[in-house]
Design a protein around this motif. Structure first.
Motif, mmCIF file in Angstrom:
data_model
loop_
_atom_site.group_PDB
_atom_site.id
_atom_site.type_symbol
_atom_site.label_atom_id
_atom_site.label_comp_id
_atom_site.label_asym_id
_atom_site.label_seq_id
_atom_site.Cartn_x
_atom_site.Cartn_y
_atom_site.Cartn_z
ATOM 1 N N ALA A 1 -20.335 -6.282 16.398
ATOM 2 C CA ALA A 1 -19.280 -6.726 15.485
ATOM 3 C C ALA A 1 -19.718 -6.480 14.051
ATOM 4 O O ALA A 1 -20.889 -6.647 13.707
ATOM 5 C CB ALA A 1 -18.970 -8.207 15.692
ATOM 6 N N ASP A 2 -18.784 -6.062 13.231
ATOM 7 C CA ASP A 2 -19.052 -5.813 11.821
ATOM 8 C C ASP A 2 -18.568 -7.022 11.025
ATOM 9 O O ASP A 2 -17.379 -7.322 11.004
ATOM 10 C CB ASP A 2 -18.321 -4.545 11.364
ATOM 11 N N MET A 3 -19.493 -7.722 10.414
ATOM 12 C CA MET A 3 -19.144 -8.944 9.702
ATOM 13 C C MET A 3 -19.377 -8.760 8.215
ATOM 14 O O MET A 3 -20.279 -8.050 7.794
ATOM 15 C CB MET A 3 -19.973 -10.120 10.220
#
Length: 294
Positions: free
Chosen positions: A14-16
């Motif tokens: 996931a890209d946070m």
């Protein structure tokens, strides 16, 4: 159910956010049409790649309106060892450039003026110095001839606005001390020496806490800031509860029981309220969760 979840689950990426950024404000180019990009000493940075090193990864196609400008940047023969990573912006209307997703750590500024078919590239390289690195480029003395490439011809300086960091620090300190003193009075800690203990404890613990929050916001951004805020506030509660439990009952009115547990509850309530107030100040202050203005 727990065993099934462990055995049947799969890993995901996931890209946070938020992400580090490099922002440049241009002065002296009013009324001119120009595009900007950052040249990198590495052929890739995050999802951005140099076409000469990754020919199978073009970011534009002939159907894209920006394709002719992209071709100009790709064909630009710049300083040896510096790459165009296929990211650029039209800065004509905004007079600013923002690379807000994996910007190069070290870079050179490259400008393209389509009406003159001319390039301007910085003579020296620059480095990101903060989570949101701000620069101001002064191009008042720039003069261009059609088809030329100029190296240098402008200056660029760091322009981070430290004022918001300072304002937020003192606002959080003032709010925390005021709240904890008011709550102390509500808990009947009204003796002069008790007020001094609460004041001294907050000056030390909250001073260190808020200084660390400012440094974290400056260097690492808002996501780590909020995680750190929760953990540090819990540590502050433990330290203050311990100190209050031993010190505040010493100065209670004559005949009143020690009630050390009440000092712990006071520390919990006071830190809970001040935590909420501090979080609200962090949210509305630029440089923590909001971008820093130029």
């Amino acid at each position: 159910m727990v065993l099934a979840v462990l055995l049947l689950s799969t890993g995901i990426s996931a890209d946070m956010g938020p992400k580090a950024s490099t922002r440049i404000r241009f002065e002296g180019l009013e009324g001119q049409r120009y595009m900007a990009t950052l040249l990198s000493p590495e052929p890739f940075c995050g999802p951005y790649t140099a076409l000469e090193e990754f020919p199978d990864n073009p970011r534009y196609t002939p159907e894209d309106p920006e394709y002719p400008i992209w071709e100009k940047f790709v064909a630009f023969e710049g300083p040896d060892g510096w790459y165009f990573l296929q990211y650029f912006q039209d800065c004509t209307e905004t007079s600013s450039f923002t690379w807000g997703y994996f910007p190069p750590a070290r870079f050179k500024l490259l400008l393209y003026f389509p009406e003159q078919d001319a390039f301007v590239v910085s003579a020296e390289s620059y480095e990101r110095y903060a989570f949101d690195s701000l620069f101001t480029a002064d191009l008042h003395d720039l003069s261009l001839s059609p088809g030329e490439t100029k190296i240098g011809e402008f200056s660029m300086q760091r322009s981070y606005c430290y004022l918001w960091q300072i304002v937020s620090f003192f606002c959080r300190m003032a709010a925390t001390i005021a709240i904890e003193l008011v709550v102390a009075v509500l808990f009947c800690y009204r003796a002069r020496q008790q007020i001094r203990i609460v004041l001294a404890a907050n000056l030390v613990t909250q001073g260190i806490l808020n200084l660390l929050l400012n440094l974290t916001a400056y260097h690492a951004g808002g996501l780590l800031l909020m995680v750190e805020y929760v953990l540090l506030e819990f540590l502050v509660f433990l330290l203050e509860a311990t100190a209050y439990a031993f010190l505040l009952p010493r100065y209670r009115p004559a005949g009143e029981p020690a009630r050390r547990w009440l000092a712990v509850i006071y520390a919990l309530v006071a830190n809970g309220v001040s935590f909420a107030a501090g979080a609200a100040i962090l949210i509305v202050t630029p440089g923590f969760l909001l971008p820093v203005p130029f």
